[in-house]
Design an enzyme around this catalytic site. Structure first.
Site, short mmCIF file in Angstrom:
data_model
loop_
_atom_site.label_atom_id
_atom_site.label_comp_id
_atom_site.label_asym_id
_atom_site.label_seq_id
_atom_site.Cartn_x
_atom_site.Cartn_y
_atom_site.Cartn_z
N LEU A 1 39.45 48.56 27.53
CA LEU A 1 38.80 49.13 28.71
C LEU A 1 39.85 49.47 29.76
CD1 LEU A 1 35.49 47.13 29.23
CD2 LEU A 1 36.01 49.03 27.71
N SER A 2 39.70 50.64 30.36
CA SER A 2 40.63 51.10 31.39
C SER A 2 39.90 52.08 32.29
CB SER A 2 41.82 51.81 30.73
OG SER A 2 42.53 52.60 31.67
N ASP B 1 47.46 44.72 31.57
CA ASP B 1 48.70 45.05 32.29
C ASP B 1 49.63 43.84 32.18
OD1 ASP B 1 47.99 47.72 33.44
OD2 ASP B 1 46.35 46.53 34.27
N HIS C 1 37.06 44.69 34.79
CA HIS C 1 37.11 44.14 36.15
C HIS C 1 36.00 43.11 36.34
CE1 HIS C 1 39.01 48.21 36.95
NE2 HIS C 1 39.90 47.39 37.46
#
Ligand code: PAF
Length: 303
Positions: free
Chosen positions: A202-203, A168, A55
């Site tokens: 990364l999640s 995504d 993010h």
């Protein structure tokens, strides 16, 4: 909640780590947006919180390209098909706001579900068949929820640019197409996936991985690497690429449960055949313990 008027200085936020304006209410957000000088470019980073370095990369890109940066944090119930998954989704709001401050975000919008979906709400954005494959097949109604909330956020913010992660990829494809089809005045920017040193994408869900499952989670990136290696070696049969990915999940002792290993054409995001024009994208989804993970990788001719 702090004042809804725009802060006077972009650089104060960017370099001083000043607290962003935090707004829950849609009317207050509109007042903030209406007060922005027309010449200022606004970048929006829609999120569900639990912010990580991925993010941060979206926010930094927005910061570099726009005068003002806004982040929305909303765990959107309409895109979850499993109540347990929705309940378990991490919600570390205080840490998220600190991260936004450190990244120079100007405003964070934290609506609640009743604000986004008030009583009587009954209009949804429903994608065509692309919304029913891959993530849409595993999570029925997922993209109806995603597109509806993204459209609402775009309406609220009227940003010049909106930033989405390539992890995504199907979501980014559908958002881009919604923007085109509904003639929305926003530029969609896709930002490459960030990975741990060992390849794990990364999640926000990674924090829920049990320590013994962390290494199992690497099967996703390993499967994609297998497809990419076969593609680089000249394999152009999508079924062979799918088989290369499935083989990683069929190794002795594998515990991660594969949901799909697919190759799509990037032009229509539908399963590729040998005649589908390049570039393609390989995608995987798997359950590792109680955690569902996704990942993907572009398959392009070397230039
Ligand atoms: O990618 C996400 O975090 C969500 O799907 C989004 C785009 C914020 C919509 O809820």
């Amino acid at each position: 909640m702090t004042s809804a008027s725009p802060r006077p200085s972009r650089s104060a936020a960017a370099f001083g780590g000043a607290a962003p304006v935090v707004v829950a209410d849609a009317a207050e957000l509109r007042a903030w947006r209406d007060a922005l000088p027309p010449e200022e470019r606004l970048g929006l980073v829609p999120t569900m919180g639990a912010l990580h370095a991925g993010h941060a990369a979206l926010i930094e890109r927005a910061r570099a390209e726009c005068d003002r940066v806004a982040v929305s944090i909303f765990v959107n119930p309409a895109q979850f098909d499993e109540a347990d998954d929705l309940a378990a989704y991490p919600r570390p709001l205080a840490a998220d706001l600190e991260r936004c401050a450190a990244l120079g975000v100007d405003l964070v919008h934290v609506p609640d579900a009743a604000d986004v979906y008030p009583a009587g709400f009954g209009t949804w954005v429903v994608p065509d068949a692309v919304g029913d494959v891959l993530e849409g097949a595993c999570r029925p109604g997922h993209f109806r929820g995603v597109l509806t909330v993204v459209l609402k956020l775009l309406q609220r913010f009227r940003p010049h640019r909106a930033y989405f992660g390539e992890k995504d990829a199907q979501q980014a494809f559908l958002v881009r197409r919604m923007v085109r089809d509904l003639e929305l005045a926003v530029e969609v920017v896709e930002v490459p996936t960030l990975r741990e040193d060992d390849g794990l994408a990364l999640s926000s869900r990674n924090v829920r991985l049990a320590p013994e499952d962390r290494v199992e989670a690497l099967r996703l990136s390993r499967a994609l690497a297998a497809a990419a290696a076969a593609f680089a070696a000249g394999e152009r049969d999508p079924e062979a690429l799918r088989a290369a990915m499935r083989a990683v999940f069929a190794e002795p002792g594998a515990r991660a449960r594969l949901e799909y290993a697919e190759v799509v054409g990037v032009a229509d995001f539908l399963p590729a055949s040998a005649s589908t024009p390049l570039p393609w994208r390989a995608l995987v989804a798997a359950r590792v313990g109680a955690v569902r993970l996704i990942d993907n990788q572009a398959l392009t001719e070397p230039s």
